[in-house]
Design a protein around this motif. Structure first.
Motif, PDB file in Angstrom:
ATOM      1  N   CYS A  79       0.861  -1.181   0.000  1.00 28.71           N
ATOM      2  CA  CYS A  79       0.000   0.000   0.000  1.00 28.71           C
ATOM      3  C   CYS A  79       0.895   1.228   0.000  1.00 28.71           C
ATOM      4  O   CYS A  79       2.027   1.198   0.467  1.00 28.71           O
ATOM      5  N   ALA A  82       1.729   2.708   3.887  1.00 25.54           N
ATOM      6  CA  ALA A  82       2.691   2.151   4.843  1.00 25.54           C
ATOM      7  C   ALA A  82       3.958   1.622   4.165  1.00 25.54           C
ATOM      8  O   ALA A  82       5.029   1.643   4.761  1.00 25.54           O
ATOM      9  N   HIS A  87       0.146  -6.562   0.669  1.00 30.75           N
ATOM     10  CA  HIS A  87      -1.155  -7.141   1.020  1.00 30.75           C
ATOM     11  C   HIS A  87      -1.527  -8.216   0.001  1.00 30.75           C
ATOM     12  O   HIS A  87      -1.594  -7.941  -1.197  1.00 30.75           O
ATOM     13  N   CYS A 142      -2.451  -3.571   9.237  1.00 27.80           N
ATOM     14  CA  CYS A 142      -1.511  -2.587   8.666  1.00 27.80           C
ATOM     15  C   CYS A 142      -1.903  -1.177   9.077  1.00 27.80           C
ATOM     16  O   CYS A 142      -3.062  -0.887   9.359  1.00 27.80           O
ATOM     17  N   CYS A 144      -2.321   1.191   7.257  1.00 24.15           N
ATOM     18  CA  CYS A 144      -3.262   1.761   6.286  1.00 24.15           C
ATOM     19  C   CYS A 144      -4.701   1.365   6.596  1.00 24.15           C
ATOM     20  O   CYS A 144      -5.626   1.885   5.999  1.00 24.15           O
ATOM     21  N   ARG A 146      -5.995  -1.687   6.191  1.00 26.65           N
ATOM     22  CA  ARG A 146      -6.388  -2.941   5.540  1.00 26.65           C
ATOM     23  C   ARG A 146      -6.027  -4.111   6.457  1.00 26.65           C
ATOM     24  O   ARG A 146      -5.009  -4.082   7.142  1.00 26.65           O
TER      25      ARG A 146
HETATM   26 ZN   LIG Z   1      -1.263  -1.395   4.165  1.00 21.92          ZN
END
Ligand SMILES: [Zn+2]
Length: 260
Positions: A79, A82, A87, A142, A144, A146
């Motif tokens: 992503c 981060a 992922h 994470c 982010c 997700r």
């Molecule tokens: Zn992430």
């Protein structure tokens, strides 16, 4: 890129550096190109290599992973937020990590060979496919937001392992140790030969273009790092000037030449 104002560029990591060099030769400052993000895959990429790409092109470098047997690129992706592991799209792929020697699953967080099962692929589903790629899985959420599991950057393949006079070495470990040395360009090659039944490893490393460090000083630091980090000394170490190692203009870069 300048004409079309390209914003994102997808390529192999070695090609991103080749592009930066070519832009310079054409009289462009690579940092002034309109691209903001480079998505790179198809070759292992260590952290020093990523830093070099980000610095040379003034971009965010995002790793992508895939393999032709499963889907091609797009099995997993870092992503933007981060940049901390890729992922895996778990609604389509079920990942496992196994010990490459025994095929048994390893403990969570331990390194091993990535095994994938497709969950949504039609006509040609793949069950517990051994990718040959070495990684670890991180199930923590994470930064982010997700929640899909993240795999670490693939830094080696189970079948990349070099056995040199009984010492197990991955080319990525050599890359990591050498590229940390100030004054070294992110290009190297490894040549393996056999002389009188003994394995001989020659390492060729390229000097960075802008370094004013002396040849002897660089050599010494490279050898010292290899010894400290890997307890390994190459039989021959050759330092070449910037641009001295062949670049891959098409396809994946080859760094190891096994003549044995
Ligand atoms: Zn992430």
């Amino acid at each position: 890129m300048v004409d079309l104002e390209s914003d994102v560029f997808t390529c192999t990591p070695s090609y991103a550096l080749y592009l930066a060099e070519t832009a310079e030769e054409m009289g462009h400052d690579p940092r002034e190109l309109p691209i903001s993000t480079v998505v790179f895959g198809a070759e292992p990429c260590t952290d020093p290599m990523r830093e070099e790409i980000e610095e040379r092109l003034d971009v965010t470098g995002i790793d992508i992973y895939g393999l032709s047997e499963i889907i091609g690129p797009g099995v997993s992706n870092e992503c933007h937020e981060a940049q901390d592991g890729l992922h895996i799209w778990e609604d389509h792929f079920l990942p496992e990590v196994v010990d490459p020697r025994t095929g048994e699953p390893v403990e969570e967080g331990e390194e091993g060979e990535l095994v994938l099962t497709t969950l949504s692929k039609e006509a040609l589903p793949v069950l517990r496919y051994r990718t040959g790629d070495l990684t670890t899985l991180d199930y923590e959420e994470c930064e982010c937001g997700r929640t899909m599991v993240r795999m670490d950057n693939v830094t080696g393949r189970a079948d990349d392992l070099l056995i040199v006079r009984g010492v197990n070495l991955y080319p990525s470990e050599i890359e990591h140790a050498v590229l940390d040395v100030d004054g070294v360009a992110p290009h190297y090659r490894i040549d393996l030969d056999r002389e009188e039944n003994l394995d001989v490893l020659e390492l060729t490393v390229e000097r960075a273009e802008d370094t004013d460090r002396g040849h002897a000083e660089l050599r010494e630091e490279i050898l010292e790092r290899l010894e400290n980090v890997l307890s390994f000394t190459p039989d021959e170490l050759t330092l070449v000037e910037a641009g001295g190692i062949a670049r891959s203009e098409v396809g994946k870069v080859q760094r190891v030449y096994d003549h044995r």
